[in-house]
Motif scaffolding. Structure first.
Motif, PDB file in Angstrom:
ATOM      1  N   UNK A   1      37.949 -18.848 -11.522  1.00 21.09           N
ATOM      2  CA  UNK A   1      37.950 -19.258 -10.173  1.00 21.09           C
ATOM      3  C   UNK A   1      36.746 -18.454  -9.302  1.00 21.09           C
ATOM      4  N   UNK A   2      36.616 -18.993  -8.161  1.00 17.73           N
ATOM      5  CA  UNK A   2      35.724 -18.286  -7.209  1.00 17.73           C
ATOM      6  C   UNK A   2      35.860 -18.729  -5.732  1.00 17.73           C
ATOM      7  N   UNK A   3      35.333 -17.887  -4.973  1.00 19.90           N
ATOM      8  CA  UNK A   3      35.314 -18.157  -3.425  1.00 19.90           C
ATOM      9  C   UNK A   3      33.859 -18.388  -3.170  1.00 19.90           C
ATOM     10  N   UNK A   4      33.485 -19.237  -2.454  1.00 20.13           N
ATOM     11  CA  UNK A   4      32.123 -19.625  -2.128  1.00 20.13           C
ATOM     12  C   UNK A   4      31.902 -20.098  -0.459  1.00 20.13           C
ATOM     13  N   UNK A   5      30.782 -19.740  -0.226  1.00 20.84           N
ATOM     14  CA  UNK A   5      30.497 -19.861   1.291  1.00 20.84           C
ATOM     15  C   UNK A   5      29.115 -21.052   1.277  1.00 20.84           C
ATOM     16  N   UNK A   6      29.621 -21.910   2.112  1.00 26.91           N
ATOM     17  CA  UNK A   6      28.336 -23.133   2.252  1.00 26.91           C
ATOM     18  C   UNK A   6      28.321 -23.614   3.544  1.00 26.91           C
ATOM     19  N   UNK A   7      26.886 -24.042   3.682  1.00 24.42           N
ATOM     20  CA  UNK A   7      26.284 -24.559   5.017  1.00 24.42           C
ATOM     21  C   UNK A   7      26.185 -25.936   5.188  1.00 24.42           C
ATOM     22  N   UNK A   8      26.613 -26.955   5.720  1.00 18.97           N
ATOM     23  CA  UNK A   8      26.565 -28.285   5.936  1.00 18.97           C
ATOM     24  C   UNK A   8      25.493 -28.641   6.887  1.00 18.97           C
ATOM     25  N   UNK A   9      24.414 -28.914   6.512  1.00 24.10           N
ATOM     26  CA  UNK A   9      23.050 -28.994   7.358  1.00 24.10           C
ATOM     27  C   UNK A   9      22.696 -30.603   7.576  1.00 24.10           C
ATOM     28  N   UNK A  10      22.226 -31.004   8.486  1.00 23.61           N
ATOM     29  CA  UNK A  10      21.742 -32.302   8.701  1.00 23.61           C
ATOM     30  C   UNK A  10      20.570 -32.435   9.896  1.00 23.61           C
ATOM     31  N   UNK A  11      19.564 -32.830   9.690  1.00 20.48           N
ATOM     32  CA  UNK A  11      18.390 -32.810  10.694  1.00 20.48           C
ATOM     33  C   UNK A  11      18.047 -31.465  11.104  1.00 20.48           C
ATOM     34  N   UNK A  12      17.976 -30.580  10.239  1.00 22.49           N
ATOM     35  CA  UNK A  12      17.499 -29.302  10.539  1.00 22.49           C
ATOM     36  C   UNK A  12      18.454 -28.328  10.991  1.00 22.49           C
ATOM     37  N   UNK A  13      19.716 -28.651  11.187  1.00 19.43           N
ATOM     38  CA  UNK A  13      20.816 -27.856  12.031  1.00 19.43           C
ATOM     39  C   UNK A  13      22.133 -27.788  11.329  1.00 19.43           C
ATOM     40  N   UNK A  14      22.679 -26.484  11.315  1.00 22.38           N
ATOM     41  CA  UNK A  14      24.008 -26.391  10.619  1.00 22.38           C
ATOM     42  C   UNK A  14      25.073 -26.979  11.495  1.00 22.38           C
ATOM     43  N   UNK A  15      26.072 -27.795  10.841  1.00 26.84           N
ATOM     44  CA  UNK A  15      26.949 -28.281  11.690  1.00 26.84           C
ATOM     45  C   UNK A  15      28.260 -27.568  11.280  1.00 26.84           C
ATOM     46  N   UNK A  16      28.429 -27.449   9.977  1.00 22.28           N
ATOM     47  CA  UNK A  16      29.771 -26.782   9.608  1.00 22.28           C
ATOM     48  C   UNK A  16      29.403 -25.753   8.643  1.00 22.28           C
ATOM     49  N   UNK A  17      30.289 -24.786   8.431  1.00 26.86           N
ATOM     50  CA  UNK A  17      30.379 -23.808   7.599  1.00 26.86           C
ATOM     51  C   UNK A  17      31.643 -23.818   6.790  1.00 26.86           C
ATOM     52  N   UNK A  18      31.650 -24.111   5.540  1.00 25.63           N
ATOM     53  CA  UNK A  18      32.575 -24.079   4.533  1.00 25.63           C
ATOM     54  C   UNK A  18      32.959 -22.869   3.781  1.00 25.63           C
ATOM     55  N   UNK A  19      34.324 -22.312   3.675  1.00 20.00           N
ATOM     56  CA  UNK A  19      34.830 -21.924   2.583  1.00 20.00           C
ATOM     57  C   UNK A  19      35.457 -22.362   1.690  1.00 20.00           C
ATOM     58  N   UNK A  20      34.974 -22.305   0.422  1.00 19.74           N
ATOM     59  CA  UNK A  20      35.701 -23.049  -0.781  1.00 19.74           C
ATOM     60  C   UNK A  20      36.331 -22.160  -1.696  1.00 19.74           C
ATOM     61  N   UNK A  21      37.601 -22.339  -2.000  1.00 18.77           N
ATOM     62  CA  UNK A  21      38.338 -21.541  -3.036  1.00 18.77           C
ATOM     63  C   UNK A  21      38.732 -22.285  -4.238  1.00 18.77           C
ATOM     64  N   UNK A  22      38.294 -22.056  -5.195  1.00 17.15           N
ATOM     65  CA  UNK A  22      38.575 -22.803  -6.386  1.00 17.15           C
ATOM     66  C   UNK A  22      39.227 -22.037  -7.480  1.00 17.15           C
ATOM     67  N   UNK A  23      40.356 -22.308  -8.281  1.00 16.11           N
ATOM     68  CA  UNK A  23      40.872 -21.654  -9.204  1.00 16.11           C
ATOM     69  C   UNK A  23      41.600 -22.662 -10.460  1.00 16.11           C
ATOM     70  N   UNK A  24      41.529 -21.895 -11.525  1.00 20.32           N
ATOM     71  CA  UNK A  24      41.939 -22.735 -12.635  1.00 20.32           C
ATOM     72  C   UNK A  24      43.060 -22.180 -13.316  1.00 20.32           C
ATOM     73  N   UNK A  25      44.272 -22.773 -13.610  1.00 18.37           N
ATOM     74  CA  UNK A  25      45.495 -22.019 -14.203  1.00 18.37           C
ATOM     75  C   UNK A  25      46.184 -22.659 -15.086  1.00 18.37           C
ATOM     76  N   UNK A  26      46.401 -22.053 -16.083  1.00 20.34           N
ATOM     77  CA  UNK A  26      47.227 -22.645 -17.326  1.00 20.34           C
ATOM     78  C   UNK A  26      48.550 -23.143 -16.952  1.00 20.34           C
TER      79      UNK A  26
END
Length: 281
Positions: A105-130
Motif C-alpha cells: 500500500x501507500x499514502x499519496x498526496x495529489x493536487x486537483x488543478x484546473x484552468x491553472x489553479x489548484x482547487x482541491x488537495x487530496x490525500x489518498x490511502x490505498x492498502x491491499x490485504x489478504x
C-alpha cells in the motif's frame, strides 16, 4: 500510456494491482492516477483501461465530472438543455508525492488543478490485504480539501438535470465480457433495482470473479451506488446524488471504500462474510 513511477501492490508476495501515478493522457481524458490492471489472486484481470465504449474510464480511481464546472471525469460534460457536450473544461489530478510506500500500500498526496489553479488537495490511502487463499481486499480512502478561499461544490450530471446519472467519486471500471455480470446486494439484485440505492455492500460477479464493494464509514454508506452492467460493467459511490456536495474553504470531504476481489462467483452469504472480514481489518 504509462510513464514514471508505477508502484505494484502485492498480497502474500503476489502482484495484484499496478498504480500509475503520471499517465500520458490527453486533456480530454482528465488525466489522473489509476489502478490497472487489478487482478484476483489467481491472476484474472478485473479492470479495464480506456475501453472503446468509454475511453475516459481508467481502471480504479477517483473521478468527478463537476467541481465548480470543471470536469475531472473525462469525456463530454452534461449541459442542461443540450445534453453531453464537448467542452474545454477538463482538470487534472497531479501526483505530488508518496508520504508512505510499502509493497502492500501507500499514502499519496495529489493536487486537483484546473484552468491553472489548484482547487482541491487530496490525500489518498490505498492498502491491499489478504482475506483467504482466493480473496483479497483493496482498502481505498480519499480526502478532498478545498484549498481555495471560496466555497466550492461537487456536482454530477444528475444534479445538473440528467436523471439516473449521479456518477462521480470512487469508480471501478470492471472487465467487459460476453455475458453481462450479475449485480446484487444483501436483499436486491439487478441493475435497475440496485442502481441509485444505498446498501452496506454491493457485489458484481463475472465469469470466474466477484467484486464486493462496501462503504467503510458512516458517511460513505450514505452515498448511493452508481451501477452499470448492461451498457458496460462499472460501479461507483455517488458523491453528489440528489444535490451538490459543498466543501467550504479549508474543509475536507472523506470517503472510504473497501473492495473484496475474489476468484469464483460468490453467493450472498460468502460476499457478506468476506466484506465483514475486510472492513474489520
Amino acid at each position: 500510456m504509462i510513464t514514471h513511477d508505477t508502484p505494484v501492490l502485492r498480497v502474500a508476495g503476489r502482484p495484484v494491482a499496478r498504480y500509475v501515478t503520471r499517465p500520458e493522457l490527453s486533456d480530454r481524458l482528465s488525466p489522473r492516477p489509476y489502478l490497472h490492471p487489478v487482478t484476483t489472486l489467481s491472476g484474472t484481470a478485473v479492470t479495464e483501461l480506456s475501453p472503446v465504449d468509454h475511453t475516459h474510464h481508467l481502471g480504479v480511481g477517483v473521478a468527478v465530472p463537476d467541481v465548480e464546472g470543471h470536469n475531472f471525469w473525462g469525456g463530454r460534460t452534461y449541459v442542461q438543455g443540450q445534453g453531453p457536450t464537448e467542452l474545454d473544461n477538463h482538470g487534472a489530478q497531479r501526483h505530488s508525492a508518496f508520504q508512505l510506500r510499502d509493497p502492500d500500500g501507500f499514502v499519496e498526496e495529489l493536487r486537483w488543478v484546473a484552468s491553472g489553479a489548484e482547487l482541491l488537495r487530496e490525500r489518498r490511502t490505498v492498502a491491499a490485504t489478504e482475506l483467504t487463499d482466493t480473496a483479497w481486499a483493496l482498502d481505498f480512502t480519499f480526502s478532498l480539501t478545498n484549498v481555495t478561499p471560496d466555497p466550492l461544490s461537487i456536482g454530477s450530471p444528475a444534479t445538473n438535470g440528467r436523471p439516473g446519472a449521479a456518477y462521480g467519486g470512487f469508480f471501478w471500471r470492471a472487465r467487459k465480457e460476453a455475458d453481462t455480470p450479475h449485480v446484487f446486494t444483501a436483499d436486491r439484485e439487478g441493475e435497475h433495482v440496485v442502481h441509485g440505492t444505498c446498501a452496506d455492500w454491493l457485489a458484481l460477479a463475472g465469469t470466474g470473479w466477484t467484486l464486493v464493494f462496501a462503504g467503510a464509514t458512516d458517511r460513505t454508506r450514505q452515498d448511493p451506488w452508481f451501477v452499470r452492467t448492461a451498457e458496460y460493467p462499472g460501479v461507483g459511490a455517488s458523491l453528489a446524488s440528489d444535490e451538490r456536495l459543498p466543501i467550504p474553504p479549508g474543509d475536507t470531504a472523506v470517503r472510504r471504500i473497501v473492495t473484496v476481489v475474489a476468484d469464483g462467483r460468490l453467493d450472498r452469504a460468502e460476499a457478506a462474510a468476506l466484506v465483514r472480514k475486510a472492513v474489520s481489518q
